[in-house]
Write an enzyme that holds these catalytic residues in place. Structure first.
Site: not given
Ligand code: LCS
Length: 394
Positions: A112, A209, A59, A184
């Site tokens: 998001y 992603k 951790r 972001d």
């Molecule tokens: N920032 C952006 C721009 C995102 O699109 C997402 C998730 C996150 C942060 C959060 O990331 P995660 O914890 O899921 O790794 N976006 C999603 C989307 O557009 N569809 O499903 C998840």
């Protein structure tokens, strides 16, 4: 070790990984361990006190995760990186490190859905205020900066309406008012957009992603100045604990090797689909930064290397018809997330942005007819064939 002067594409493959420290292993080894043995009680004491560098407990640090953190810091052009178990763990660790009760964050409209949910929770439970605004001009930003504002937080392009925020303009505002700018960069990856080079202070990703790229890992990454990253490491990461697992770090290191060629193909396929969608009579209001008539086309060219792999559009009709279109698809997958090899389609109003109140959604342009496509790596003719037959059935 590679020299920093090497191109981004080459650094994605070689980069900061030092093979000589790992028996020459071509790929970084996976240290799948929760803890590390000390040679003596004294050594354990020295590590805890900080008199000796070395690993203690995963951790607090792990060699595979470290390799990834160094690599993303290099690719984003920042001093230090830190990895998290999800994009949201990264977003929350950054925001919680930047503010305390009574502070205010200025946020670009359309972030998001879960980032919006986090802001709402921070306001209700911890008295951290926020304003969501369309950051279209310096005046718009200035009018909302308050004495207790502690950060400017932006997403660009904005999910799923593809509106852009001018990073340089926000950075200028941040500098004038001594406010850190957080970007972001999930939709672009370091290959398409380099916010730190423009002057932003902190860049973060849902590495789930494009960085992962294969739809098999949930992860987050943050890059910034060492002082800030160290603070996050010793507070909102260590004590909240959203650390990345070694195997997930290993998957991201593998994904990063092909990031450049994948992004090129995502971008090319999306451009081709844009041309096809434009010609279809049942499709309207396509939002794509690569559309020469897009109101921010020049800005896209200024701050992005290429136009990305996402495209949103509305269909003539109702929510039910949008859902029927999705149900008629045979290859394209109905799924949230983005940046995978598979083309994915989702309905933001009922999926990623369902938590955003309807009134806010409408203001942002997230209508019931809007669909978001994450264009994959398949042959573009096959993607269009599937999409076209589904559109024709509504
Ligand atoms: N920032 C952006 C721009 C995102 O699109 C997402 C998730 C996150 C942060 C959060 O990331 P995660 O914890 O899921 O790794 N976006 C999603 C989307 O557009 N569809 O499903 C998840």
């Amino acid at each position: 070790m590679e020299r920093k002067s090497k191109s981004l594409e080459t650094r994605m493959i070689h980069g900061t990984y030092d093979r000589s420290r790992h028996y020459g292993s071509l790929t970084p080894p996976m240290y799948q361990t929760s803890t590390f043995s000390f040679e003596s009680a004294e050594q354990g004491e020295a590590r805890f006190v900080g008199n000796e560098s070395g690993y203690i407990y995963s951790r607090l640090g792990n060699p595979t995760v470290d390799t990834l953190e160094k690599k993303i810091a290099d690719l984003e052009g920042g001093e230090e990186g830190i990895a998290f178990s999800s994009g949201m763990a990264a977003v929350s660790a950054v925001l919680l490190a930047l503010v305390k009760s009574g502070d205010h964050i200025l946020v670009s409209e359309g972030v998001y859905g879960c980032t919006f949910g986090l802001l709402k929770m921070m306001k209700e439970k911890f008295n951290v205020d926020y304003d969501l605004i369309r950051m279209e001009s310096e005046e718009a930003i200035l009018s909302k900066i308050k004495p207790n504002t502690k950060a400017l937080y932006i997403e660009t392009p904005i999910n799923p309406t593809m509106k852009l925020v001018d990073i340089e303009m926000v950075v200028n505002m941040g500098k004038q008012h001594n406010l850190p700018v957080v970007v972001d960069n999930t939709f672009c990856s370091p290959y398409l957009q380099q916010p730190l080079a423009i002057g932003a202070d902190i860049v973060l990703h849902s590495a789930t992603k494009y960085i992962g790229g294969h739809g098999d890992v949930i992860a987050g990454l943050v890059v910034g100045k060492s002082e800030f990253i160290q603070e996050v490491r010793m507070t909102t990461q260590k004590d909240i604990g959203g650390v990345l697992a070694p195997f997930d770090a290993w998957l991201l290191l593998r994904g990063l090797k092909t990031l450049a060629i994948r992004m090129d193909r995502h971008c090319e396929n999306t451009e081709k689909l844009f041309e096809k969608l434009q010609e279809h009579p049942k499709v309207k209001n396509i939002v794509y930064p690569g559309d020469p008539s897009f109101h921010q086309y020049d800005l896209a060219k200024k701050q992005m290397k290429h136009f990305g792999g996402l495209i949103s559009f509305e269909i003539e009709g109702t929510k039910e018809m949008a859902q029927k279109l999705m149900n008629e698809l045979t290859m394209i997958q109905v799924a949230v997330s983005l940046g995978d090899a598979e083309t994915l389609i989702q309905h933001p109003a009922t999926m990623t942005h369902a938590v955003v109140p309807e009134e806010e959604r409408e203001k942002m342009g997230i209508t019931d007819q809007l669909l978001r496509l994450s264009v994959g790596l398949e042959c573009p003719d096959d993607i269009w064939e599937d999409l076209e037959q589904a559109i024709n059935k509504i």
